[in-house]
Write a protein that holds these residues in place. Structure first.
Motif, mmCIF file in Angstrom:
data_model
loop_
_atom_site.group_PDB
_atom_site.id
_atom_site.type_symbol
_atom_site.label_atom_id
_atom_site.label_comp_id
_atom_site.label_asym_id
_atom_site.label_seq_id
_atom_site.Cartn_x
_atom_site.Cartn_y
_atom_site.Cartn_z
ATOM 1 N N ARG A 54 -5.395 -0.863 -10.438
ATOM 2 C CA ARG A 54 -5.464 -1.240 -9.025
ATOM 3 C C ARG A 54 -4.077 -1.591 -8.491
ATOM 4 N N PHE A 55 -3.273 -2.238 -9.317
ATOM 5 C CA PHE A 55 -1.894 -2.549 -8.941
ATOM 6 C C PHE A 55 -1.127 -1.259 -8.643
ATOM 7 N N GLU A 56 -1.265 -0.260 -9.511
ATOM 8 C CA GLU A 56 -0.556 1.008 -9.314
ATOM 9 C C GLU A 56 -0.910 1.636 -7.976
ATOM 10 N N TYR A 57 -2.212 1.758 -7.688
ATOM 11 C CA TYR A 57 -2.556 2.438 -6.434
ATOM 12 C C TYR A 57 -2.303 1.571 -5.210
ATOM 13 N N THR A 58 -2.300 0.260 -5.375
ATOM 14 C CA THR A 58 -1.989 -0.614 -4.245
ATOM 15 C C THR A 58 -0.512 -0.512 -3.873
ATOM 16 N N VAL A 59 0.358 -0.502 -4.874
ATOM 17 C CA VAL A 59 1.792 -0.329 -4.592
ATOM 18 C C VAL A 59 2.017 1.003 -3.880
ATOM 19 N N GLU A 60 1.363 2.060 -4.366
ATOM 20 C CA GLU A 60 1.504 3.374 -3.724
ATOM 21 C C GLU A 60 1.057 3.328 -2.268
ATOM 22 N N ALA A 61 -0.096 2.737 -2.024
ATOM 23 C CA ALA A 61 -0.622 2.675 -0.667
ATOM 24 C C ALA A 61 0.289 1.851 0.245
ATOM 25 N N CYS A 62 0.823 0.752 -0.274
ATOM 26 C CA CYS A 62 1.663 -0.124 0.552
ATOM 27 C C CYS A 62 3.005 0.509 0.892
ATOM 28 N N TRP A 63 3.667 1.109 -0.089
ATOM 29 C CA TRP A 63 4.968 1.669 0.252
ATOM 30 C C TRP A 63 4.815 2.868 1.185
ATOM 31 N N LYS A 64 3.717 3.610 1.038
ATOM 32 C CA LYS A 64 3.499 4.746 1.940
ATOM 33 C C LYS A 64 3.139 4.273 3.348
ATOM 34 N N ALA A 65 2.418 3.163 3.448
ATOM 35 C CA ALA A 65 2.161 2.580 4.771
ATOM 36 C C ALA A 65 3.472 2.110 5.391
ATOM 37 N N ALA A 66 4.316 1.491 4.575
ATOM 38 C CA ALA A 66 5.623 1.044 5.065
ATOM 39 C C ALA A 66 6.462 2.234 5.511
ATOM 40 N N ALA A 109 11.772 8.997 1.554
ATOM 41 C CA ALA A 109 10.841 9.720 0.691
ATOM 42 C C ALA A 109 10.412 8.979 -0.569
ATOM 43 N N SER A 110 10.994 7.823 -0.855
ATOM 44 C CA SER A 110 10.620 7.146 -2.104
ATOM 45 C C SER A 110 10.590 5.629 -1.903
ATOM 46 N N PRO A 111 9.949 4.915 -2.825
ATOM 47 C CA PRO A 111 9.671 3.488 -2.614
ATOM 48 C C PRO A 111 10.884 2.581 -2.442
ATOM 49 N N LYS A 112 11.891 2.701 -3.271
ATOM 50 C CA LYS A 112 13.002 1.752 -3.197
ATOM 51 C C LYS A 112 13.793 1.857 -1.893
ATOM 52 N N PRO A 113 14.088 3.054 -1.411
ATOM 53 C CA PRO A 113 14.723 3.116 -0.089
ATOM 54 C C PRO A 113 13.828 2.546 1.022
ATOM 55 N N VAL A 114 12.524 2.707 0.888
ATOM 56 C CA VAL A 114 11.601 2.137 1.872
ATOM 57 C C VAL A 114 11.705 0.616 1.851
ATOM 58 N N GLU A 121 15.042 -10.851 2.217
ATOM 59 C CA GLU A 121 15.870 -10.343 1.110
ATOM 60 C C GLU A 121 15.256 -10.723 -0.237
ATOM 61 N N ASP A 122 14.744 -11.956 -0.346
ATOM 62 C CA ASP A 122 14.098 -12.377 -1.598
ATOM 63 C C ASP A 122 12.891 -11.507 -1.905
ATOM 64 N N ASP A 123 12.074 -11.239 -0.881
ATOM 65 C CA ASP A 123 10.915 -10.369 -1.107
ATOM 66 C C ASP A 123 11.351 -8.948 -1.436
ATOM 67 N N ALA A 124 12.435 -8.481 -0.848
ATOM 68 C CA ALA A 124 12.925 -7.133 -1.157
ATOM 69 C C ALA A 124 13.344 -7.045 -2.621
ATOM 70 N N ASP A 176 11.589 -5.219 -8.224
ATOM 71 C CA ASP A 176 11.037 -5.518 -9.556
ATOM 72 C C ASP A 176 9.594 -5.045 -9.659
ATOM 73 N N MET A 177 8.831 -5.245 -8.597
ATOM 74 C CA MET A 177 7.434 -4.821 -8.576
ATOM 75 C C MET A 177 7.336 -3.297 -8.736
ATOM 76 N N ILE A 178 8.192 -2.573 -8.051
ATOM 77 C CA ILE A 178 8.188 -1.114 -8.167
ATOM 78 C C ILE A 178 8.570 -0.696 -9.584
ATOM 79 N N ASP A 179 9.514 -1.413 -10.187
ATOM 80 C CA ASP A 179 9.844 -1.129 -11.590
ATOM 81 C C ASP A 179 8.617 -1.332 -12.470
ATOM 82 N N ASP A 180 7.870 -2.425 -12.235
ATOM 83 C CA ASP A 180 6.642 -2.657 -13.001
ATOM 84 C C ASP A 180 5.656 -1.525 -12.785
ATOM 85 N N ARG A 181 5.497 -1.104 -11.552
ATOM 86 C CA ARG A 181 4.570 -0.014 -11.258
ATOM 87 C C ARG A 181 4.987 1.266 -11.983
#
Length: 131
Positions: free
Chosen positions: A38-50, A63-68, A80-83, A88-93
């Motif tokens: 669920r974490f994997e698909y939630t990260v995908e859904a969130c960065w694509k919404a962003a 086109a990819s999560p970290k630049p987003v 900045e702290d959340d970024a 780190d969260m994207i690395d975990d994903r």
């Protein structure tokens, strides 16, 4: 319903499903593995919404999560702290989706409540920017 609204709603539903399992004390292996999925698909859904918000509201095409994540921080959609935490969260994903390692699964599961909180703040900022 427009595409961006659909993406934001899809991300919110994914996050709600993650929050059901994140932080369970003493999860079974199935619960832990389901939470990680669920974490994997939630990260995908969130960065694509962003990405959609950045495209529609700020004219930024990425086109990819970290630049987003970087662009969200630059446009005030996350601190900045959340970024940094999001990187780190994207690395975990990325780690969870490419290999299975028991110790890694345990470690990532333990971070899911923090990741879910970050995702909740991010989605709220995205939704507010789209209103």
């Amino acid at each position: 319903m427009d595409r961006l609204t659909h993406r934001l709603e899809q991300a919110a539903r994914a996050l709600a499903s993650l929050e059901q399992l994140a932080g369970i004390a003493s999860p079974s292996l199935i619960e832990r593995d389901a939470a990680i999925q669920r974490f994997e698909y939630t990260v995908e859904a969130c960065w694509k919404a962003a990405r959609g918000v950045l495209s529609e509201r700020y004219g930024t095409e990425l086109a990819s999560p970290k630049p987003v994540v970087r662009a969200c921080a630059q446009n005030g959609l996350m601190t900045e702290d959340d970024a940094r935490a999001a990187m780190d969260m994207i690395d975990d994903r990325n780690l969870t989706s490419h290999t299975y390692n028991e110790e890694l699964a345990i470690a990532i599961f333990s971070r899911l409540p923090l990741h879910a909180g970050l995702l909740r703040r991010w989605l709220q900022a995205l939704a507010n920017s789209s209103a």
